[in-house]
Structure formats: C-alpha cells, structure tokens
Design an enzyme around this catalytic site. Sequence first.
Site, short mmCIF file in Angstrom:
data_model
loop_
_atom_site.label_atom_id
_atom_site.label_comp_id
_atom_site.label_asym_id
_atom_site.label_seq_id
_atom_site.Cartn_x
_atom_site.Cartn_y
_atom_site.Cartn_z
N HIS A 12 0.56 -1.35 -0.03
CA HIS A 12 -0.10 0.14 -0.26
C HIS A 12 0.43 1.24 0.44
CE1 HIS A 12 0.45 0.60 4.61
NE2 HIS A 12 1.33 -0.09 4.60
N ALA A 13 0.44 1.82 0.09
CA ALA A 13 1.17 3.80 -0.15
C ALA A 13 2.68 3.18 0.73
CB ALA A 13 0.52 4.46 0.08
#
Lengths: 84, 560
Positions: A12-13
């Site tokens: 994820h980010a």
Amino acid sequence: MEIIMKNSTGLHARPAKELVQLCQQFDATVQLIVGEKKANTKSMLALMSLGLEEGQRFQISAEGEDATVAEQAVKDFFERLTHA
Amino acid sequence: MSLRLEGIGVSDGIGLAPCVFLKRKRKYAHETELSREQALHRYRWALETVENRIKREIGEATGEDRAILDAHATMLLDPEYQERIELHISEEGVSPAYAVERATQFYREMFEQMDNAYFRERAADLVDIGDRLIATILGEGESERPDSAYILVTDFLKPSDLIGDVSEHLLGVCSGSGGATSHAAILARSKGIPCVMGLGDAVDAIVTGESLIIDGAEGVVLRHADPAIQMQYREKERRLSIEREALQKLVDEKPSTRTGRRIEVACNIASGADMAGVLEVGADGVGLFRTEMLFMDRSTPPSEEEQTRVYRQVLSEADDRRVVIRTMDIGGDKPVSYLGIEAEENPFLGYRAIRYLMDHPELLITQFRALLRASDAGNLAIMIPMISHLEEIRWVKDLIQTVEKELEREGHGPFSYELGMMIEVPSAVMMADRFAREVDFFSIGTNDLTGYLLAADRMNSRVASIYDYWDPSVVRAIKRVIDAGKQERIWVGMCGGAAGDPAYAKLLLDLGLDELSTEPTRVLKLKSIIMAYTGEETAHRLSRVMEADTKEDVKAIYGS
C-alpha cells in the site's frame, strides 16, 4: 528471483513510497513482475497499480550498472516488510 | 430575504460565519496558444510550485495527515506520471492543464478497476494532486485559508480540504458534490465539523465573504439570513452544544433501562472505515454491516481472501462486541453489473438477494467461507436479508453447514457465530413464530418492511406520505415479531431508519425490543433515552397503541 508478499495489508501507499525512495538511490532500473504486469520500482503509481496483496508471488528483474546491488536491496526490502 | 438551500446533511452541528468559496470544476481549453516549449515550461513551473507547497505542509503536519501528504508528494513526483503528462504536451500539443487531466484520468481509471478497495480508494488521492497542479497552471494558486472563523464552500469537496489542523477556524462545510459515504464526509464527522453535501449547482451562486448559516442535522444552508434568524440559530447552536456535552458523558455507558433491562445500541456500517465512528461513540458493536458495498462499483466479485480480510478487520476492531454482518443484498435498487441481473419492471418485488443467490450459490459460498474464516477474530453474527419463506432459511442453514464441514476438512475451525435473519417481508412477519424456531435472532428492517406493508414507495413523492413507520399497521407488525422472538427466547433487534428516531425508541422499548442499530451520530441520544426509561405506564401506553386507528393517534401517545 521469486518473492512472496508478506505484508498483511499488501503493497500500500507507505511501503510503496519507501520502496521508491530506496530505488532512487540506484542507477539501475528495477522492475517487479506479476504475471503479465510489470512495474518500475521508481514509480509509486506503477507499483500501486500492481495491487500486490499478501501471499502473492512476483519476480524481480534489474538492469544497469548497479543492478546486482539494487536487486539485493529490493529483495531485502520485501524480506523486512512484514508489518507496516 | 433569506434563501434556503437544501442538501444532504452528513455531519451534524450548526455553523455561522463568512464563507470562502473554492471552485473546482473549471473550464479550460484542451488546445493551447503556447508553443510546446512554453507549455512544458508552464507545467514544470506548476510542478515545482506544488511540490514546494506539499513539502511545506509535510513539515507542519503530524500523524495520519502527514502520512497522506507524504504519499501525495511521492505520487506527484512519480516519473511515469510526469512522463505521461510531458508526452501529452510535447507529442500531442494539448494545453498543460488538459495534459495533467488526461494523465490523472489514466491512473485514476486503473486504480478504480482494482479488486482491492484500498487501492481503488487511492484514485481520490491522485485526483487531489492533479487538481492542485491544474489550479496552479491556471494561475489560480490555492486559496489561503483565513485566520478567523469561516465556512468552506466548494462545488467538489476533496479529502485534502479537511486534512490538517482545520477544525479551529473551520465552522462548516458545504459542497455541491458528494454524499454521506464519501471520504470527505467521514472526515467531517470525525472532526466534528458541520457539513452539508449534495447541494448541486446552488452553491455556484455563493460568493466568498458572504455570511452563511449551515445546519448539518437538517441538511440546510441559509444565505442572507436576517438578524432574527441568525439569533435563532445561535440560540439553537448553544442548546445543541450543551446537549452534546451532556451526551458525551454517556460514551462509556452500557445502557440499561431503570427497570434493569440491558438494551444494546449498535451501529450500521458499510465498510471497515466506518468502525472508527462506531468505537468513538461507545456503541455496542455493529447491528448491520451492509456488505453489498464490497460487491458494487467493480468488475468482478471480491475474492474470499479480500472478504476475509475485511470481515476480520471489523471483527477484531469491535473486540468482544457483536458484529452482525449481512450477506449481500444485491439486485433490486442495488444493481451489480457482473452478476448479469437484468433490469426488472418491479425490482423490489423481483429477483434480488436470496432469490438470486439460491440460483448462484457460489457467491454465497465464498461469502460464508470468508465469514467463517474470519469468525475467530471476534463476536460474529451472520444475517440473511429478504427471507420470505421457511424453505429459504432452511436452505441457507444447510449451505452454511456444508461450508463449515468443508472448512473443517481443510483444517479450519471450530467456528462460533450466530445465524439470524432480517424481517422485512410481510410474509416473514406473519410466519415469525415459525421462523423464530429456525434462527438465533431477528433484526427488523423497517425501511423495506414499511414500504412492503403499506405498498408505498417512499421515493415516489405522490405516495410518500403513506409511507410512515408510525402507521399502526407497522407497529402491529413489529409487535408480532418481537412477541414471536420472546416466545422462542431469541433476541430481536431493529436496523432500519426507525431505530434511530428517539421518539420511536420509547415505543420500541415498550414493545420489548432488545437491540437498536443506527448511525453513530444517534447512538448517544438513544443511550440517554434508554437510561431514562422507567417502564411506568407501559401497559397503559401499549393498550392505547393497539387501539389506535391512525398514525397520528400513535404519534400523539409518544409525543412525536
């Protein structure tokens, strides 16, 4: 080199951002390959568009002068990435 | 003369202040008079400007806000994104603003097609960055936020509008776009900022500096309010803040009536992200998790792994509190493209939920597998919607037992969970005594039940007045269901809109309901009503309710 995604929330980010920062240090172009999709590890958008989730397998390929070091660094990155 | 704009109230509270208008939907040419060299230069200048701004913001931010801004900075500087923008300019000769729009759109669509909800939601972050670039290219800069109290008005509200230390001066937000489930709405609620969305084009006439009144609970924005009305709202705000403070003390209470009956007040949620709001108000877990959101707006159904992860997260966040997860209620008004359910003339009486799933059990099997595999993470209750026949619930019970055995063979389990059903079809009301022998609990879905009982569509303005949960027929139906539940000693809850109505709650307590499930914003109010309930004159009120001829008669008894 085959790697398994261990992080429970996937790429994820935050880990994607860290991977980009890591790879910016190298001249080599490192790619993650999932099936037919490829992503440049210097592009966060490309990395996130892989949608890598826990348990997925993928390959690493590196090209360029410092390819060996870069490839090992990326491999180590995913080894460490268990919880983020 | 005051002007009243009506939208969707997504975050309660009242705000009175001058406004700042941020316009987002811009008109700009796709072509440009600039040379390609000049256009590239313009874009690179904008990139540098936005980069510097974000870096400054990162320096000032903390916690979650900072993590989001960090990710924004990395996306902004993404080499592939930049290359794509530059190619649009240098190869196609489009205007710099349009080049950014095209490149942003490219990644946005890619994210929006992904299976994992987390990755899909990142599309909003990218749009946020693209928007900052375009605003800078067009020379709009970014509006400085005032140092004194203000209300933010915009045609399109972005999550980043509500990031950072905005709550001190920001007294309210109104937006032309959006609705209650957008990220921006969730942020507004979590920061306690009154917010009205979905105002449409009406916001375009508002000008910066104009004084506005916003009422988040009513979903109303007032322009040009005269002093008398302003006084009224200031007074209302004062009363509300006193009530809010009093209610805030009830967060840790597990509400019981004065007669000692423990009544659970739970919340309705539609995604894992909603759990924060549930915990914040100290609710008794989740009374309705609508899982169809997981199935909508995508091209394939979510995998077992993805579902397991979502359910497990919600269950573990709820700790030992019960989480009622409703299996997908699709079809009807909630079409899902990849299921191939054809449009029907009468979707509410048509091929939806369990009726579809009995023909396509693989979808339900995957959902049951995910639910059971997640069940060790917390206190799980599984709820089946739209049941109209005994055969349907028996079919479901057989299926879940088969799934359980299959999982046990694979080395999972043992499993612990409750299995219940929603009561929303009149046939289930009439047969409630039989259904009560089949399940562990009932949850009454008053929205559809009211519509089905009175044969009136609340979205049809000509018959909407017939639709009313105060109607004595609805009250009698609820009583019948609760009595049937008591007979078989199963718990009976309610998850429709009526459960959040404070006046109705008293009627439900009289009828003997065990659980209310509603929006997080209503939980504390319901706790206060439960804790004040003495049980005096219950029998007297109930006999009057059963004698009532009209909904006005019922309302009069409960002072609504």
